[in-house]
Design a protein around this motif. Structure first.
Motif, mmCIF file in Angstrom:
data_model
loop_
_atom_site.group_PDB
_atom_site.id
_atom_site.type_symbol
_atom_site.label_atom_id
_atom_site.label_comp_id
_atom_site.label_asym_id
_atom_site.label_seq_id
_atom_site.Cartn_x
_atom_site.Cartn_y
_atom_site.Cartn_z
ATOM 1 N N LEU A 92 47.860 35.813 32.727
ATOM 2 C CA LEU A 92 47.773 37.143 33.317
ATOM 3 C C LEU A 92 49.180 37.685 33.477
ATOM 4 C CD1 LEU A 92 45.912 39.280 34.687
ATOM 5 C CD2 LEU A 92 46.253 38.029 36.821
ATOM 6 N N VAL A 93 49.402 38.921 33.063
ATOM 7 C CA VAL A 93 50.705 39.562 33.204
ATOM 8 C C VAL A 93 50.763 40.210 34.592
ATOM 9 C CG1 VAL A 93 52.251 41.345 32.278
ATOM 10 C CG2 VAL A 93 50.860 39.956 30.726
ATOM 11 N N VAL B 295 47.258 46.223 42.054
ATOM 12 C CA VAL B 295 46.265 47.218 42.475
ATOM 13 C C VAL B 295 46.951 48.210 43.406
ATOM 14 C CG1 VAL B 295 44.324 45.611 42.259
ATOM 15 C CG2 VAL B 295 45.496 45.828 44.454
ATOM 16 N N ARG B 296 46.330 49.347 43.597
ATOM 17 C CA ARG B 296 46.877 50.312 44.565
ATOM 18 C C ARG B 296 46.854 49.645 45.934
ATOM 19 N NH1 ARG B 296 49.119 54.936 45.620
ATOM 20 N NH2 ARG B 296 48.347 56.273 47.274
ATOM 21 N N ARG C 71 41.188 38.720 39.454
ATOM 22 C CA ARG C 71 39.971 39.213 38.808
ATOM 23 C C ARG C 71 39.180 39.972 39.868
ATOM 24 N NH1 ARG C 71 39.903 33.897 37.261
ATOM 25 N NH2 ARG C 71 38.292 33.459 38.781
ATOM 26 N N PRO C 72 38.935 41.243 39.657
ATOM 27 C CA PRO C 72 38.168 42.000 40.664
ATOM 28 C C PRO C 72 36.876 41.294 41.026
ATOM 29 C CG PRO C 72 39.035 43.476 39.000
ATOM 30 C CD PRO C 72 39.315 42.060 38.517
ATOM 31 N N GLY C 73 36.661 41.131 42.323
ATOM 32 C CA GLY C 73 35.452 40.490 42.827
ATOM 33 C C GLY C 73 35.529 38.981 42.924
ATOM 34 N N ASP C 74 36.548 38.363 42.300
ATOM 35 C CA ASP C 74 36.646 36.913 42.301
ATOM 36 C C ASP C 74 38.110 36.535 42.082
ATOM 37 O OD1 ASP C 74 35.877 34.254 42.335
ATOM 38 O OD2 ASP C 74 35.400 34.204 40.209
ATOM 39 N N GLY C 75 38.423 35.292 42.281
ATOM 40 C CA GLY C 75 39.785 34.836 42.022
ATOM 41 C C GLY C 75 40.727 35.110 43.186
ATOM 42 N N LEU D 26 53.118 33.414 40.373
ATOM 43 C CA LEU D 26 53.186 32.194 39.569
ATOM 44 C C LEU D 26 52.364 31.056 40.190
ATOM 45 C CD1 LEU D 26 56.924 32.258 38.467
ATOM 46 C CD2 LEU D 26 54.898 32.878 37.119
ATOM 47 N N GLY D 27 52.122 31.123 41.498
ATOM 48 C CA GLY D 27 51.289 30.135 42.170
ATOM 49 C C GLY D 27 49.797 30.432 42.046
ATOM 50 N N MET D 28 49.478 31.578 41.508
ATOM 51 C CA MET D 28 48.096 32.040 41.385
ATOM 52 C C MET D 28 47.307 31.178 40.425
ATOM 53 S SD MET D 28 47.053 35.897 40.337
ATOM 54 C CE MET D 28 46.959 36.858 41.828
#
Length: 109
Positions: A26-27, A33-34, A64-68, A107-109
């Motif tokens: 993921l970049v 997000v706003r 990821r919207p809704g999860d993650g 980076l820890g994500m």
């Protein structure tokens, strides 16, 4: 802080690492997000007991919207946490550890 001030903090940090990519490919700039205010729970353990503290923070990134994982930022712009779903009884996302930069949290994500 205002939304505009939060966006300025994020902009400065993202511009230092415009192509940063995490282990999930993921970049960083694509996860942003706003900014908006949310409540999260910080759990601590003392003497074998779990204590919850509710914090008001800025939601600034979403894996990821809704999860993650989500990335949230303190009011002063100096601390960043990863947040995710906790127990089914938790009323808010739960933060785990804090980082001193947006990039470190990402980076820890």
């Amino acid at each position: 802080m205002t939304v505009e001030e939060v966006e300025a903090v994020i902009h400065l940090q993202v511009n230092e690492h415009p192509t940063a990519t995490n282990a999930h490919q993921l970049v960083l700039k694509d996860a942003l997000v706003r900014p908006r205010r949310i409540s999260v729970i910080e759990k601590t353990v003392k003497d074998g007991q779990v204590f919850d503290q509710e914090l008001r923070v800025w939601l600034i990134a979403d894996e990821r919207p809704g999860d993650g994982y989500k990335i949230v930022m303190s009011d002063d712009g100096l601390r960043f946490w990863l947040a995710s779903s906790g127990f089914s009884t938790d009323g808010h996302l739960v933060v785990s550890g804090w980082y001193n930069s947006l990039l470190a949290a990402f980076l820890g994500m």
